[in-house]
Design a protein around this motif. Structure first.
Motif, PDB file in Angstrom:
ATOM      1  N   HIS A  18       0.827  -1.204   0.000  1.00  0.00           N
ATOM      2  CA  HIS A  18       0.000   0.000   0.000  1.00  0.00           C
ATOM      3  C   HIS A  18       0.861   1.254   0.000  1.00  0.00           C
ATOM      4  O   HIS A  18       1.914   1.292   0.623  1.00  0.00           O
ATOM      5  CB  HIS A  18      -0.901   0.034   1.242  1.00  0.00           C
ATOM      6  N   LYS A  58       1.370   5.373   0.967  1.00  0.00           N
ATOM      7  CA  LYS A  58       1.105   6.152   2.186  1.00  0.00           C
ATOM      8  C   LYS A  58      -0.327   6.675   2.186  1.00  0.00           C
ATOM      9  O   LYS A  58      -1.003   6.654   3.218  1.00  0.00           O
ATOM     10  CB  LYS A  58       2.116   7.305   2.265  1.00  0.00           C
ATOM     11  N   GLU A  59      -0.810   7.130   1.032  1.00  0.00           N
ATOM     12  CA  GLU A  59      -2.181   7.657   0.939  1.00  0.00           C
ATOM     13  C   GLU A  59      -3.200   6.559   1.211  1.00  0.00           C
ATOM     14  O   GLU A  59      -4.215   6.783   1.895  1.00  0.00           O
ATOM     15  CB  GLU A  59      -2.429   8.260  -0.453  1.00  0.00           C
ATOM     16  N   GLU A  60      -2.950   5.357   0.690  1.00  0.00           N
ATOM     17  CA  GLU A  60      -3.876   4.246   0.930  1.00  0.00           C
ATOM     18  C   GLU A  60      -3.897   3.856   2.405  1.00  0.00           C
ATOM     19  O   GLU A  60      -4.968   3.570   2.957  1.00  0.00           O
ATOM     20  CB  GLU A  60      -3.471   3.035   0.087  1.00  0.00           C
ATOM     21  N   LEU A  61      -2.739   3.854   3.046  1.00  0.00           N
ATOM     22  CA  LEU A  61      -2.695   3.528   4.470  1.00  0.00           C
ATOM     23  C   LEU A  61      -3.435   4.563   5.307  1.00  0.00           C
ATOM     24  O   LEU A  61      -4.133   4.220   6.265  1.00  0.00           O
ATOM     25  CB  LEU A  61      -1.242   3.408   4.942  1.00  0.00           C
ATOM     26  N   ASP A  62      -3.307   5.846   4.934  1.00  0.00           N
ATOM     27  CA  ASP A  62      -4.051   6.893   5.635  1.00  0.00           C
ATOM     28  C   ASP A  62      -5.551   6.704   5.457  1.00  0.00           C
ATOM     29  O   ASP A  62      -6.326   6.850   6.409  1.00  0.00           O
ATOM     30  CB  ASP A  62      -3.636   8.275   5.130  1.00  0.00           C
ATOM     31  N   LEU A  63      -5.987   6.385   4.247  1.00  0.00           N
ATOM     32  CA  LEU A  63      -7.406   6.150   3.963  1.00  0.00           C
ATOM     33  C   LEU A  63      -7.931   4.964   4.764  1.00  0.00           C
ATOM     34  O   LEU A  63      -9.010   5.030   5.360  1.00  0.00           O
ATOM     35  CB  LEU A  63      -7.607   5.907   2.465  1.00  0.00           C
ATOM     36  N   GLY A 110      -6.725   3.817   7.574  1.00  0.00           N
ATOM     37  CA  GLY A 110      -6.769   4.221   8.986  1.00  0.00           C
ATOM     38  C   GLY A 110      -7.978   5.042   9.313  1.00  0.00           C
ATOM     39  O   GLY A 110      -8.612   4.869  10.357  1.00  0.00           O
ATOM     40  N   ARG A 111      -8.320   5.991   8.413  1.00  0.00           N
ATOM     41  CA  ARG A 111      -9.523   6.842   8.632  1.00  0.00           C
ATOM     42  C   ARG A 111     -10.787   5.989   8.594  1.00  0.00           C
ATOM     43  O   ARG A 111     -11.710   6.199   9.386  1.00  0.00           O
ATOM     44  CB  ARG A 111      -9.572   7.949   7.588  1.00  0.00           C
ATOM     45  N   ARG A 114     -11.244   4.025  11.835  1.00  0.00           N
ATOM     46  CA  ARG A 114     -11.616   4.837  12.994  1.00  0.00           C
ATOM     47  C   ARG A 114     -13.102   5.157  13.006  1.00  0.00           C
ATOM     48  O   ARG A 114     -13.676   5.396  14.054  1.00  0.00           O
ATOM     49  CB  ARG A 114     -10.798   6.142  12.992  1.00  0.00           C
TER      50      ARG A 114
END
Length: 103
Positions: free
Chosen positions: A89, A91-96, A98-99, A102
């Motif tokens: 993945h 970095k952008e996919e990992l942030d997505l 994670g969001r 949550r």
């Protein structure tokens, strides 16, 4: 009266300090000394003769001979862990992800 709760942070030395593990990684092991003696024998008598004496295959000896640079540390085992993966993945996919988790 209500008792006040106090929290205490405890640092475990085996989890927090990496200095001890790095010193263990830099130590000379029996395997490294064995390979060093093998390399010295190879330099003196050749690969075929060392193969017969140490009961190791010639490909094993050539593998370590290629890696050997004159120091014992070069004969240590190295990590087989991959440094990257083509399908990992971004970095952008990992942030997505994670969001989304949550929510």
């Amino acid at each position: 009266m209500k008792d006040e709760e106090k929290s205490v942070i405890v640092e475990l030395p085996h989890l927090t300090s990496r200095k001890e593990t790095s010193s263990l990684m830099n130590s000379i092991t029996q395997d490294m000394k064995y390979r060093q003696s093998l390399m010295k024998y190879v330099e003196k008598y050749g690969v075929s003769r060392a193969s017969r004496k140490y009961n190791k295959s010639r490909s094993y000896i050539y593998f370590w001979k290629k890696r050997y640079d004159g120091t014992v540390e070069s004969l240590g085992c190295q990590s087989r862990r991959p440094h990257s993966h083509p399908n990992q993945h971004t970095k952008e996919e990992l942030d997505l992800i994670g969001r989304m988790r949550r929510r």
